[in-house]
Motif scaffolding. Structure first.
Motif, PDB file in Angstrom:
ATOM      1  N   PRO A  86      -3.371  15.361 -16.802  1.00 15.59           N
ATOM      2  CA  PRO A  86      -2.280  14.382 -16.857  1.00 15.59           C
ATOM      3  C   PRO A  86      -1.070  14.951 -17.594  1.00 15.59           C
ATOM      4  CG  PRO A  86      -3.986  13.780 -18.429  1.00 15.59           C
ATOM      5  CD  PRO A  86      -4.453  15.041 -17.753  1.00 15.59           C
ATOM      6  N   THR A  87      -0.263  15.730 -16.894  1.00 14.26           N
ATOM      7  CA  THR A  87       0.880  16.383 -17.545  1.00 14.26           C
ATOM      8  C   THR A  87       1.915  15.368 -18.034  1.00 14.26           C
ATOM      9  OG1 THR A  87       1.702  16.745 -15.324  1.00 14.26           O
ATOM     10  CG2 THR A  87       0.788  18.651 -16.449  1.00 14.26           C
ATOM     11  N   ASN A  88       1.940  14.184 -17.421  1.00  6.50           N
ATOM     12  CA  ASN A  88       2.915  13.168 -17.848  1.00  6.50           C
ATOM     13  C   ASN A  88       2.353  12.247 -18.922  1.00  6.50           C
ATOM     14  OD1 ASN A  88       4.764  14.139 -16.000  1.00  6.50           O
ATOM     15  ND2 ASN A  88       4.019  12.808 -14.365  1.00  6.50           N
ATOM     16  N   TYR A  89       1.398  12.741 -19.713  1.00  7.67           N
ATOM     17  CA  TYR A  89       0.701  11.836 -20.644  1.00  7.67           C
ATOM     18  C   TYR A  89       1.610  11.287 -21.736  1.00  7.67           C
ATOM     19  CZ  TYR A  89       0.374  15.261 -24.430  1.00  7.67           C
ATOM     20  OH  TYR A  89       0.673  16.129 -25.438  1.00  7.67           O
ATOM     21  N   GLY A 145     -12.873   7.549 -12.240  1.00  6.56           N
ATOM     22  CA  GLY A 145     -13.300   8.847 -11.715  1.00  6.56           C
ATOM     23  C   GLY A 145     -12.097   9.682 -11.343  1.00  6.56           C
ATOM     24  N   ALA A 146     -12.366  10.866 -10.816  1.00  7.25           N
ATOM     25  CA  ALA A 146     -11.286  11.802 -10.491  1.00  7.25           C
ATOM     26  C   ALA A 146     -11.667  12.613  -9.250  1.00  7.25           C
ATOM     27  CB  ALA A 146     -11.012  12.723 -11.678  1.00  7.25           C
ATOM     28  N   VAL A 147     -11.849  11.896  -8.146  1.00  3.02           N
ATOM     29  CA  VAL A 147     -12.325  12.543  -6.907  1.00  3.02           C
ATOM     30  C   VAL A 147     -11.519  13.785  -6.542  1.00  3.02           C
ATOM     31  CG1 VAL A 147     -12.663  12.214  -4.434  1.00  3.02           C
ATOM     32  CG2 VAL A 147     -13.153  10.365  -5.968  1.00  3.02           C
ATOM     33  N   SER A 148     -10.210  13.746  -6.816  1.00  2.00           N
ATOM     34  CA  SER A 148      -9.369  14.877  -6.387  1.00  2.00           C
ATOM     35  C   SER A 148      -9.708  16.154  -7.155  1.00  2.00           C
ATOM     36  CB  SER A 148      -7.882  14.542  -6.571  1.00  2.00           C
ATOM     37  OG  SER A 148      -7.524  14.592  -7.939  1.00  2.00           O
ATOM     38  N   GLN A 149     -10.462  16.019  -8.247  1.00  2.00           N
ATOM     39  CA  GLN A 149     -10.738  17.188  -9.090  1.00  2.00           C
ATOM     40  C   GLN A 149     -12.178  17.706  -8.983  1.00  2.00           C
ATOM     41  OE1 GLN A 149      -7.961  18.486 -10.825  1.00  2.00           O
ATOM     42  NE2 GLN A 149      -7.151  16.982  -9.392  1.00  2.00           N
ATOM     43  N   TYR A 150     -13.056  16.985  -8.285  1.00  2.00           N
ATOM     44  CA  TYR A 150     -14.480  17.354  -8.312  1.00  2.00           C
ATOM     45  C   TYR A 150     -14.758  18.696  -7.622  1.00  2.00           C
ATOM     46  CZ  TYR A 150     -15.372  12.484  -9.782  1.00  2.00           C
ATOM     47  OH  TYR A 150     -15.380  11.278 -10.443  1.00  2.00           O
ATOM     48  N   ASN A 151     -13.874  19.083  -6.689  1.00  2.00           N
ATOM     49  CA  ASN A 151     -14.069  20.361  -5.993  1.00  2.00           C
ATOM     50  C   ASN A 151     -13.021  21.393  -6.396  1.00  2.00           C
ATOM     51  OD1 ASN A 151     -16.344  19.873  -4.011  1.00  2.00           O
ATOM     52  ND2 ASN A 151     -15.020  18.128  -3.579  1.00  2.00           N
ATOM     53  N   ALA A 152     -12.392  21.177  -7.554  1.00  2.00           N
ATOM     54  CA  ALA A 152     -11.327  22.095  -7.978  1.00  2.00           C
ATOM     55  C   ALA A 152     -11.880  23.515  -8.130  1.00  2.00           C
ATOM     56  CB  ALA A 152     -10.736  21.617  -9.297  1.00  2.00           C
ATOM     57  N   THR A 153     -11.117  24.473  -7.651  1.00  2.00           N
ATOM     58  CA  THR A 153     -11.539  25.870  -7.774  1.00  2.00           C
ATOM     59  C   THR A 153     -10.833  26.567  -8.938  1.00  2.00           C
ATOM     60  OG1 THR A 153      -9.886  26.402  -6.112  1.00  2.00           O
ATOM     61  CG2 THR A 153     -12.151  26.167  -5.334  1.00  2.00           C
ATOM     62  N   ASP A 154      -9.923  25.824  -9.605  1.00  2.00           N
ATOM     63  CA  ASP A 154      -9.266  26.369 -10.802  1.00  2.00           C
ATOM     64  C   ASP A 154      -9.445  25.362 -11.941  1.00  2.00           C
ATOM     65  OD1 ASP A 154      -7.615  24.316 -10.116  1.00  2.00           O
ATOM     66  OD2 ASP A 154      -6.059  25.594  -9.259  1.00  2.00           O
ATOM     67  N   ALA A 214       0.853  -1.188   0.000  1.00  2.00           N
ATOM     68  CA  ALA A 214       0.000   0.000   0.000  1.00  2.00           C
ATOM     69  C   ALA A 214       0.885   1.233   0.000  1.00  2.00           C
ATOM     70  CB  ALA A 214      -0.906   0.005   1.225  1.00  2.00           C
ATOM     71  N   VAL A 215       0.400   2.278  -0.662  1.00  2.00           N
ATOM     72  CA  VAL A 215       1.150   3.531  -0.767  1.00  2.00           C
ATOM     73  C   VAL A 215       0.265   4.652  -0.252  1.00  2.00           C
ATOM     74  CG1 VAL A 215       2.108   5.191  -2.413  1.00  2.00           C
ATOM     75  CG2 VAL A 215       2.577   2.743  -2.700  1.00  2.00           C
ATOM     76  N   ASP A 216       0.835   5.454   0.675  1.00  2.00           N
ATOM     77  CA  ASP A 216       0.103   6.581   1.263  1.00  2.00           C
ATOM     78  C   ASP A 216       0.370   7.822   0.409  1.00  2.00           C
ATOM     79  OD1 ASP A 216      -0.915   8.640   2.740  1.00  2.00           O
ATOM     80  OD2 ASP A 216       0.294   8.245   4.541  1.00  2.00           O
ATOM     81  N   TYR A 217      -0.657   8.270  -0.346  1.00  2.00           N
ATOM     82  CA  TYR A 217      -0.415   9.401  -1.253  1.00  2.00           C
ATOM     83  C   TYR A 217      -0.265  10.720  -0.501  1.00  2.00           C
ATOM     84  CZ  TYR A 217      -5.249  11.099  -0.834  1.00  2.00           C
ATOM     85  OH  TYR A 217      -6.436  11.591  -0.341  1.00  2.00           O
ATOM     86  N   LYS A 218      -0.616  10.721   0.793  1.00  2.00           N
ATOM     87  CA  LYS A 218      -0.483  11.963   1.566  1.00  2.00           C
ATOM     88  C   LYS A 218       0.936  12.126   2.132  1.00  2.00           C
ATOM     89  CE  LYS A 218      -5.329  12.513   2.778  1.00  2.00           C
ATOM     90  NZ  LYS A 218      -6.378  12.349   3.797  1.00  2.00           N
ATOM     91  N   GLY A 237      -5.632  13.670 -10.974  1.00  3.90           N
ATOM     92  CA  GLY A 237      -4.730  14.662 -10.390  1.00  3.90           C
ATOM     93  C   GLY A 237      -3.297  14.186 -10.225  1.00  3.90           C
ATOM     94  N   ALA A 238      -2.690  14.554  -9.092  1.00  2.00           N
ATOM     95  CA  ALA A 238      -1.271  14.285  -8.859  1.00  2.00           C
ATOM     96  C   ALA A 238      -0.984  12.779  -8.780  1.00  2.00           C
ATOM     97  CB  ALA A 238      -0.826  14.966  -7.562  1.00  2.00           C
ATOM     98  N   VAL A 239      -1.925  12.000  -8.283  1.00  2.00           N
ATOM     99  CA  VAL A 239      -1.708  10.550  -8.169  1.00  2.00           C
ATOM    100  C   VAL A 239      -1.624   9.932  -9.567  1.00  2.00           C
ATOM    101  CG1 VAL A 239      -2.675   8.381  -7.303  1.00  2.00           C
ATOM    102  CG2 VAL A 239      -2.840  10.449  -5.905  1.00  2.00           C
ATOM    103  N   LEU A 240      -2.512  10.344 -10.451  1.00  4.87           N
ATOM    104  CA  LEU A 240      -2.468   9.850 -11.837  1.00  4.87           C
ATOM    105  C   LEU A 240      -1.127  10.215 -12.481  1.00  4.87           C
ATOM    106  CD1 LEU A 240      -3.617   8.704 -14.498  1.00  4.87           C
ATOM    107  CD2 LEU A 240      -4.869  10.843 -14.796  1.00  4.87           C
ATOM    108  N   ASN A 241      -0.662  11.424 -12.234  1.00  7.50           N
ATOM    109  CA  ASN A 241       0.623  11.838 -12.818  1.00  7.50           C
ATOM    110  C   ASN A 241       1.778  10.980 -12.325  1.00  7.50           C
ATOM    111  OD1 ASN A 241       0.216  13.802 -14.756  1.00  7.50           O
ATOM    112  ND2 ASN A 241      -0.192  15.371 -13.227  1.00  7.50           N
ATOM    113  N   ALA A 242       1.742  10.616 -11.041  1.00  8.47           N
ATOM    114  CA  ALA A 242       2.816   9.768 -10.501  1.00  8.47           C
ATOM    115  C   ALA A 242       2.744   8.370 -11.111  1.00  8.47           C
ATOM    116  CB  ALA A 242       2.709   9.698  -8.979  1.00  8.47           C
TER     117      ALA A 242
END
Ligand SMILES: NC(=O)c1ccc[n+]([C@@H]2O[C@H](COP(=O)([O-])OP(=O)(O)OC[C@H]3O[C@@H](n4cnc5c(N)ncnc54)[C@H](OP(=O)(O)O)[C@@H]3O)[C@@H](O)[C@H]2O)c1
Length: 338
Positions: free
Chosen positions: A261-264, A247-256, A198-202, A227-232
């Motif tokens: 996926p910058t590493n695509y 899904g993309a839970v980390s992005q559902y409340n994005a304010t920007d 298991a990996v702790d993304y925090k 988000g950042a996890v997908l990029n890693a």
């Protein structure tokens, strides 16, 4: 006896970010003594709490229309038929359907589904045997094409969809690495769900931790968070990898604009693919998925987990708790005791 329906309605659209409690209103309506012709009145027992609910609050195009301002909040649920004006339903029947966040739902008889609820606690039919389990099953096997011996990584692995996806991957003989927030959830993934790592993304060093946990690279990534996890993950793909966009839970409340996926370009290097899917497209295969999930549950290959929160009044806070990772397993609102 007069029966009063308590309902949670969308009073206004939220601003970007976690929804403020002021977007919700609570209303009361009297329920008719008998269901109208062709309809059934259902006493709602449980409602599914889903991260996607946040996306249904926004105006604009999505895979389902937005909840309209003034409407009862959309939610899948399990309930008991109170009165029936239609053949095929009798008082006391246990049914599932799109009931909404309310105490009673009056709906056309075409909508609810009879539930064969023998044997397992009712909330399991919203989790491992419900949309969560089906999403995990078809996402991992049909989209991800995971096979024995491959390395599978699952994010939000202690959550509802993720915990089932990770356990299916173990059941078919994959090496499975779960990603979750915090040491306790990571302990649970290894000690209780039996994952290989298991990996702790925090914690710091996500990329290095993934590399160490997946020495031969990642063959299948079941992505619930983006988000950042997908990029890693994109930096650690094996050749021929398949990324499943659940899904993309980390992005559902994005304010920007959010994190894309910058590493695509690693998809090109690894000859990899990244595919999104919507579980509703598998409706004609739900019976197959449920039958296999039930077998794995019976064989204890999948341990269904439910996290209950009680009362319609607690819905607004509960929805936001999903984004703070306060749930383990399927998050369910108990509307009434069964
Ligand atoms: N494609 C489809 O048809 C379909 C159908 C159903 C569900 N889904 C998707 O499946 C995913 C999981 O849904 P679920 O119902 O099973 O929810 P869940 O995983 O039970 O709950 C959400 C979890 O996401 C994690 N999380 C929250 N904020 C995060 C962040 N910023 N970064 C990383 N992780 C974060 C939290 O766990 P931690 O404590 O680990 O952070 C939280 O427990 C969602 O993306 C949902 O939209 C897709």
């Amino acid at each position: 006896m007069t029966i009063t329906n308590l309902q949670c309605r969308l009073a206004q659209r939220p601003a970007p970010g976690l929804p403020d409690p002021s977007i919700w209103s609570f209303t009361e309506e009297t329920v008719a003594d008998e269901a109208p012709d062709g309809q059934v009145t259902v006493e709602v027992l449980y409602c599914s709490l889903d991260p996607a609910m946040r996306t249904w609050l926004n105006a604009g195009r999505s895979y389902v229309p937005p909840v309209r301002v003034g409407d009862v909040m959309r939610a899948t649920g399990i309930g008991r038929v109170l009165t029936s004006g239609a053949e095929g339903f009798s008082p006391g029947d246990i049914v599932s359907g799109l009931f909404g966040i309310q105490a009673y739902a009056v709906l056309p008889a075409s909508q609810p589904r009879q539930l064969d609820a023998a044997g397992l606690p009712l909330p399991v039919h919203l989790g491992a045997l419900g949309i969560s389990g089906l999403t995990a099953y078809f996402g991992l096997l049909d989209i991800g094409k995971a096979k024995q011996g491959e390395t599978v990584v699952v994010s939000a692995a202690a959550g509802s969809v993720g915990s089932v996806a990770a356990q299916i991957a173990k059941a078919i003989g994959c090496r499975v690495v779960g990603i979750a927030g915090g040491a306790e959830k990571c302990r649970l993934l290894v000690d209780e769900l039996g994952l290989d790592a298991a990996v702790d993304y925090k914690a710091d060093g996500l990329n290095d931790a993934l590399k160490a946990a997946c020495p031969t690279g990642i063959d299948v990534y079941f992505d619930n968070v983006g988000g950042a996890v997908l990029n890693a993950v994109l930096r650690n793909l094996a050749t021929g990898a398949r990324i499943v966009i659940s899904g993309a839970v980390s992005q559902y409340n994005a304010t920007d604009a959010g994190i894309g996926p910058t590493n695509y370009m690693n998809l090109l290097v690894a000859r990899a693919s990244m595919t999104g899917f919507v579980i509703f497209d598998y409706e004609d295969r739900y019976a197959e998925g449920r039958a296999q999930l039930a077998k794995w549950i019976e064989a204890r290959k999948i341990s269904p987990r439910t996290h209950l929160v009680k009362g319609i009044a607690n819905f607004p806070a509960a929805l936001n708790q999903l984004f703070a990772g306060e749930n383990t397993g399927k998050f369910v609102l108990e509307v009434a005791e069964p």
